[in-house]
Design a protein around this motif. Structure first.
Motif, mmCIF file in Angstrom:
data_model
loop_
_atom_site.group_PDB
_atom_site.id
_atom_site.type_symbol
_atom_site.label_atom_id
_atom_site.label_comp_id
_atom_site.label_asym_id
_atom_site.label_seq_id
_atom_site.Cartn_x
_atom_site.Cartn_y
_atom_site.Cartn_z
ATOM 1 N N LEU A 73 -4.624 15.534 2.494
ATOM 2 C CA LEU A 73 -5.062 16.355 1.362
ATOM 3 C C LEU A 73 -4.919 17.823 1.750
ATOM 4 O O LEU A 73 -5.063 18.179 2.917
ATOM 5 N N SER A 74 -4.669 18.681 0.754
ATOM 6 C CA SER A 74 -4.682 20.120 1.050
ATOM 7 C C SER A 74 -5.462 20.871 -0.021
ATOM 8 O O SER A 74 -5.563 20.427 -1.164
ATOM 9 N N ALA A 75 -6.033 21.991 0.405
ATOM 10 C CA ALA A 75 -6.694 22.920 -0.516
ATOM 11 C C ALA A 75 -6.538 24.312 0.081
ATOM 12 O O ALA A 75 -6.269 24.455 1.277
ATOM 13 N N HIS A 76 -6.694 25.325 -0.739
ATOM 14 C CA HIS A 76 -6.512 26.672 -0.204
ATOM 15 C C HIS A 76 -7.839 27.213 0.322
ATOM 16 O O HIS A 76 -7.965 27.500 1.503
ATOM 17 N N SER A 77 -8.828 27.330 -0.550
ATOM 18 C CA SER A 77 -10.094 27.945 -0.127
ATOM 19 C C SER A 77 -11.331 27.123 -0.476
ATOM 20 O O SER A 77 -12.406 27.392 0.042
ATOM 21 N N ARG A 78 -11.203 26.137 -1.355
ATOM 22 C CA ARG A 78 -12.404 25.380 -1.763
ATOM 23 C C ARG A 78 -12.733 24.306 -0.728
ATOM 24 O O ARG A 78 -12.476 23.110 -0.904
ATOM 25 N N VAL A 79 -13.288 24.782 0.376
ATOM 26 C CA VAL A 79 -13.504 23.935 1.542
ATOM 27 C C VAL A 79 -14.540 22.843 1.286
ATOM 28 O O VAL A 79 -14.358 21.693 1.700
ATOM 29 N N GLU A 80 -15.631 23.201 0.585
ATOM 30 C CA GLU A 80 -16.684 22.192 0.354
ATOM 31 C C GLU A 80 -16.143 21.031 -0.480
ATOM 32 O O GLU A 80 -16.431 19.866 -0.201
ATOM 33 N N MET A 122 0.847 -1.208 0.000
ATOM 34 C CA MET A 122 0.000 0.000 0.000
ATOM 35 C C MET A 122 0.877 1.252 0.000
ATOM 36 O O MET A 122 1.680 1.447 0.905
ATOM 37 N N GLN A 123 0.720 2.100 -0.998
ATOM 38 C CA GLN A 123 1.468 3.353 -1.042
ATOM 39 C C GLN A 123 0.604 4.457 -0.431
ATOM 40 O O GLN A 123 -0.535 4.664 -0.848
ATOM 41 N N ARG A 124 1.182 5.175 0.559
ATOM 42 C CA ARG A 124 0.425 6.231 1.234
ATOM 43 C C ARG A 124 0.771 7.580 0.602
ATOM 44 O O ARG A 124 1.946 7.918 0.468
ATOM 45 N N ILE A 125 -0.267 8.334 0.262
ATOM 46 C CA ILE A 125 -0.061 9.529 -0.566
ATOM 47 C C ILE A 125 -0.573 10.794 0.112
ATOM 48 O O ILE A 125 -1.640 10.805 0.722
ATOM 49 N N THR A 126 0.221 11.856 -0.043
ATOM 50 C CA THR A 126 -0.244 13.196 0.296
ATOM 51 C C THR A 126 -0.480 13.937 -1.000
ATOM 52 O O THR A 126 0.384 13.924 -1.880
ATOM 53 N N VAL A 127 -1.647 14.573 -1.132
ATOM 54 C CA VAL A 127 -1.922 15.369 -2.326
ATOM 55 C C VAL A 127 -1.989 16.845 -1.918
ATOM 56 O O VAL A 127 -2.927 17.264 -1.235
ATOM 57 N N LEU A 128 -0.981 17.605 -2.328
ATOM 58 C CA LEU A 128 -0.967 19.052 -2.081
ATOM 59 C C LEU A 128 -1.695 19.717 -3.247
ATOM 60 O O LEU A 128 -1.312 19.522 -4.397
ATOM 61 N N GLY A 129 -2.736 20.482 -2.959
ATOM 62 C CA GLY A 129 -3.522 21.076 -4.053
ATOM 63 C C GLY A 129 -4.547 20.090 -4.573
ATOM 64 O O GLY A 129 -4.749 19.952 -5.774
ATOM 65 N N ALA A 130 -5.226 19.407 -3.649
ATOM 66 C CA ALA A 130 -6.123 18.301 -4.023
ATOM 67 C C ALA A 130 -7.353 18.762 -4.807
ATOM 68 O O ALA A 130 -7.921 17.993 -5.580
ATOM 69 N N THR A 131 -7.767 20.018 -4.615
ATOM 70 C CA THR A 131 -8.999 20.486 -5.267
ATOM 71 C C THR A 131 -8.737 21.077 -6.652
ATOM 72 O O THR A 131 -9.680 21.447 -7.348
ATOM 73 N N GLY A 132 -7.467 21.181 -7.043
ATOM 74 C CA GLY A 132 -7.154 21.744 -8.357
ATOM 75 C C GLY A 132 -7.305 20.709 -9.458
ATOM 76 O O GLY A 132 -7.680 19.554 -9.219
ATOM 77 N N SER A 133 -7.007 21.152 -10.651
ATOM 78 C CA SER A 133 -7.148 20.292 -11.827
ATOM 79 C C SER A 133 -6.279 19.030 -11.694
ATOM 80 O O SER A 133 -6.762 17.908 -11.893
ATOM 81 N N ILE A 134 -5.016 19.187 -11.313
ATOM 82 C CA ILE A 134 -4.131 18.028 -11.157
ATOM 83 C C ILE A 134 -4.543 17.200 -9.937
ATOM 84 O O ILE A 134 -4.545 15.966 -9.988
ATOM 85 N N GLY A 135 -4.905 17.883 -8.848
ATOM 86 C CA GLY A 135 -5.311 17.160 -7.641
ATOM 87 C C GLY A 135 -6.510 16.260 -7.902
ATOM 88 O O GLY A 135 -6.532 15.086 -7.501
ATOM 89 N N VAL A 136 -7.509 16.793 -8.596
ATOM 90 C CA VAL A 136 -8.723 16.012 -8.887
ATOM 91 C C VAL A 136 -8.387 14.828 -9.801
ATOM 92 O O VAL A 136 -8.863 13.706 -9.588
ATOM 93 N N SER A 137 -7.538 15.054 -10.798
ATOM 94 C CA SER A 137 -7.127 13.952 -11.691
ATOM 95 C C SER A 137 -6.347 12.890 -10.914
ATOM 96 O O SER A 137 -6.479 11.694 -11.184
ATOM 97 N N THR A 138 -5.535 13.328 -9.963
ATOM 98 C CA THR A 138 -4.764 12.379 -9.151
ATOM 99 C C THR A 138 -5.699 11.478 -8.349
ATOM 100 O O THR A 138 -5.541 10.252 -8.323
ATOM 101 N N LEU A 139 -6.695 12.106 -7.704
ATOM 102 C CA LEU A 139 -7.626 11.321 -6.889
ATOM 103 C C LEU A 139 -8.485 10.409 -7.762
ATOM 104 O O LEU A 139 -8.881 9.329 -7.331
#
Ligand code: NAD
Ligand code: MG
Length: 397
Positions: free
Chosen positions: A33-40, A1-18
Motif C-alpha cells: 500500500l502507499s500513501a503520501h501523508s495520511r499516515v494514520e 489468489m491475486q496479489r495487489i499493490t494499491v498506489l494511493g491507498a488512502t485516496g478516494s479510489i484507494g479506499v474504494s479499491t480496498l
C-alpha cells in the motif's frame, strides 16, 4: 489468489479499491500500500490488510508509520520515496497494480508497473496524458494488461468489440466504430450564471452533484478539464483520433459512456455513480464479482438527458482538445499547468476563471517538444510548472 499493490491507498479510489478487496478475502491479498501523508489512515489499512510493504512520501512519515505499526504489532516493512513506489509497483510478488496516485507524481510508479508487465488498473489518468505514446509502448513491449478505472473509459472498454479476445483500435476501419461518446456530468457549475463563476469557492467547486472524489479531480470536473484529460486518455487507450471522440453532457451520470458503430448501433454501460463498479470490473476481469454497489433501478430515474458541451463556459475542454491535436509534449504542458493552477485555486491564490487563463498562458508561450523519452516529458513538466507558478504569482498580485 491475486496479489495487489494499491498506489494511493488512502485516496478516494484507494479506499474504494480496498472496500471491494475486503469483500473477497479468498480472491485477493494485498502485497503493498502507499500513501503520501495520511499516515494514520495508512496504518489502519495496514492493520486490516497486513501488506508486506507500505510506502509513504517522506522519511519523517515513514518513522511515524513504523512507530504506529510497531505499537499495533504489524510486521509491514515501511519505506519512503519514489524509488520505493516504483519497487512495490514492479515487484515479482505482485500481480496487479491499482494506479490511484493523483497527478504527475503517479507517472514513475505507474510506468514501472507497465514496464514490469503487471495487470495495471489505471485511475491515474494524468500519467497517460503526460506520456501517452511512451506509456502505451511500454504496455505493448512488456505484455502488461491495461484496464481503465476511470468510469467513462471502463464503460467504453466494456462497450468495445472483441475480436478473438483482442480489442481493435477505433481508428481501424475494420472495427466498424464511428465514434466514442464520452459522457460528462458537467459538474457543479453546468447551469450557473457564467458571470458569477469568478466568485466560486473551492468548497463549491468540490461539491460534485453525482460523485464523491478527491479535491483535484473535483475541481477538474468543475472546469471540465477532467473531461479534457479524459479525451486525451481515450485517445491513447482506444486508438481514437480527436475527431472521433465526442463529449456529450449527461447530467445524471447513469450512462458512463458509449461506443457508436457504423451500422447505427450504440452500446453503452450504465450503473449507479459509484467507482466500486469499474474497480470490481477491472479487478476481476474478465469475470464479474460483487462490488457493494446497489443494482441500478431504471424505474426510479426521473429521466436521462443529453446535450452538447458549451466550450465557452468550459474553455479547459477546448484547451485539452487543442493539446491533443498539437501532440508531442503539449498534453504534458497542459497537465502540469493545470495541476499548478488547480492547487493555486484550492489555496485561494487565484480565482476559478483564472485556472484556464494560467493553462492557456503556459501552453501558448512554452515551445512544444517531442515526447520521445520520459526525461523529455519530465523536463517539459518542470518548465510548465515554473511558468504556471510565475503566471499565478502575477495574477495573485
Ligand atoms: P485523492 O486525492 O483522494 O487521493 C490521492 C492519493 O494519492 C492519496 O492516497 C495520496 O496519498 C496520494 N498522493 C497524493 N500526492 C502524492 C504524491 N506526491 N506522491 C505519492 N502519492 C501521492 O484522489 P482520487 O480522487 O482518489 O484520485 C486518484 C486518481 O484517480 C487521480 O488521477 C484521478 O484523476 C483518478 N480518478 C479518480 C476518480 C474518483 O472518483 N475519485 C475517478 C476517476 C479517476
Ligand atoms: Mg471519469
Amino acid at each position: 489468489m491475486q496479489r495487489i499493490t494499491v498506489l494511493g491507498a488512502t485516496g478516494s479510489i484507494g479506499v474504494s479499491t480496498l472496500d471491494v478487496v475486503a469483500r473477497h478475502p479468498g480472491r485477493y491479498s494485498v502485497y503493498a500500500l502507499s500513501a503520501h501523508s495520511r499516515v494514520e489512515e495508512l496504518a489502519a489499512q495496514c492493520v486490516q490488510f497486513r501488506p508486506a510493504r507500505a510506502v509513504v512520501g517522506t522519511a519523517a512519515a515513514a518513522d511515524r508509520l513504523a512507530a504506529l505499526l510497531r505499537a499495533a504489532g504489524v510486521k509491514t516493512e515501511v519505506e519512503w520515496g519514489e524509488q520505493a513506489l516504483c519497487s512495490i509497483a514492479s515487484a515479482a510478488e505482485t500481480d496487479s497494480v491499482m494506479a490511484a496516485i493523483v497527478g504527475a507524481a503517479g507517472l514513475a510508479p505507474t510506468l514501472a508497473a507497465a514496464r514490469a508487465g503487471k495487470k495495471v488498473l489505471l485511475a491515474n489518468k494524468e500519467a497517460l496524458v503526460m506520456s501517452g505514446q511512451l506509456f502505451m509502448d511500454a504496455v505493448h513491449a512488456s505484455g502488461a494488461v491495461l484496464l481503465p478505472i476511470d468510469s467513462e473509459h471502463n464503460a467504453i472498454f466494456q462497450s468495445m468489440p472483441q475480436f478473438g479476445g483482442k480489442m481493435p483500435e477505433v481508428r481501424d476501419a475494420s472495427a466498424g466504430i464511428a465514434k466514442i461518446l464520452l459522457t460528462a456530468s458537467g459538474g457543479p457549475f453546468l447551469t450557473r450564471d457564467v458571470a458569477t463563476l469568478d466568485a466560486v469557492t473551492p468548497e463549491q467547486a468540490c461539491k460534485h452533484p453525482n460523485w464523491s472524489m478527491g479535491r483535484k479531480i473535483s475541481v477538474d470536473s468543475a472546469t471540465m478539464m477532467n473531461k479534457g484529460l479524459e479525451v486525451i486518455e481515450a485517445h491513447w487507450l482506444f486508438g481514437a483520433p480527436a475527431d472521433r471522440i465526442e463529449v456529450v453532457i449527461h447530467p445524471q451520470s447513469v450512462i458512463h459512456s458509449m461506443v457508436s458503430y457504423t451500422d447505427g448501433s450504440v452500446l453503452a454501460q450504465l450503473g449507479n455513480p459509484d467507482m466500486r463498479t469499474p474497480i470490481a470490473h477491472a479487478l476481476a476481469y474478465p469475470e464479474r464479482i460483487a462490488s457493494g454497489v446497489a443494482q441500478l433501478d431504471l424505474t426510479q430515474m426521473a429521466g436521462l438527458h443529453f446535450h452538447q458541451p458549451d466550450f465557452e463556459r468550459f474553455p479547459c475542454l477546448q484547451l485539452a482538445f487543442d493539446a491533443l491535436r498539437a501532440g508531442g509534449t503539449a498534453p504534458a504542458l497542459l497537465n502540469a499547468a493545470n495541476e499548478v493552477a488547480v492547487q493555486a485555486f484550492l489555496d485561494l491564490k487565484i480565482g476559478f476563471r483564472q485556472i484556464d487563463r494560467v493553462i492557456a498562458h503556459v501552453v501558448d508561450t512554452l515551445p512544444h517538444g517531442d515526447a520521445h523519452s520520459i526525461e523529455a516529458v519530465m523536463a517539459q513538466d518542470a518548465a510548465a510548472r515554473a511558468a504556471a507558478e510565475a503566471c499565478v504569482a502575477g495574477l495573485a498580485k
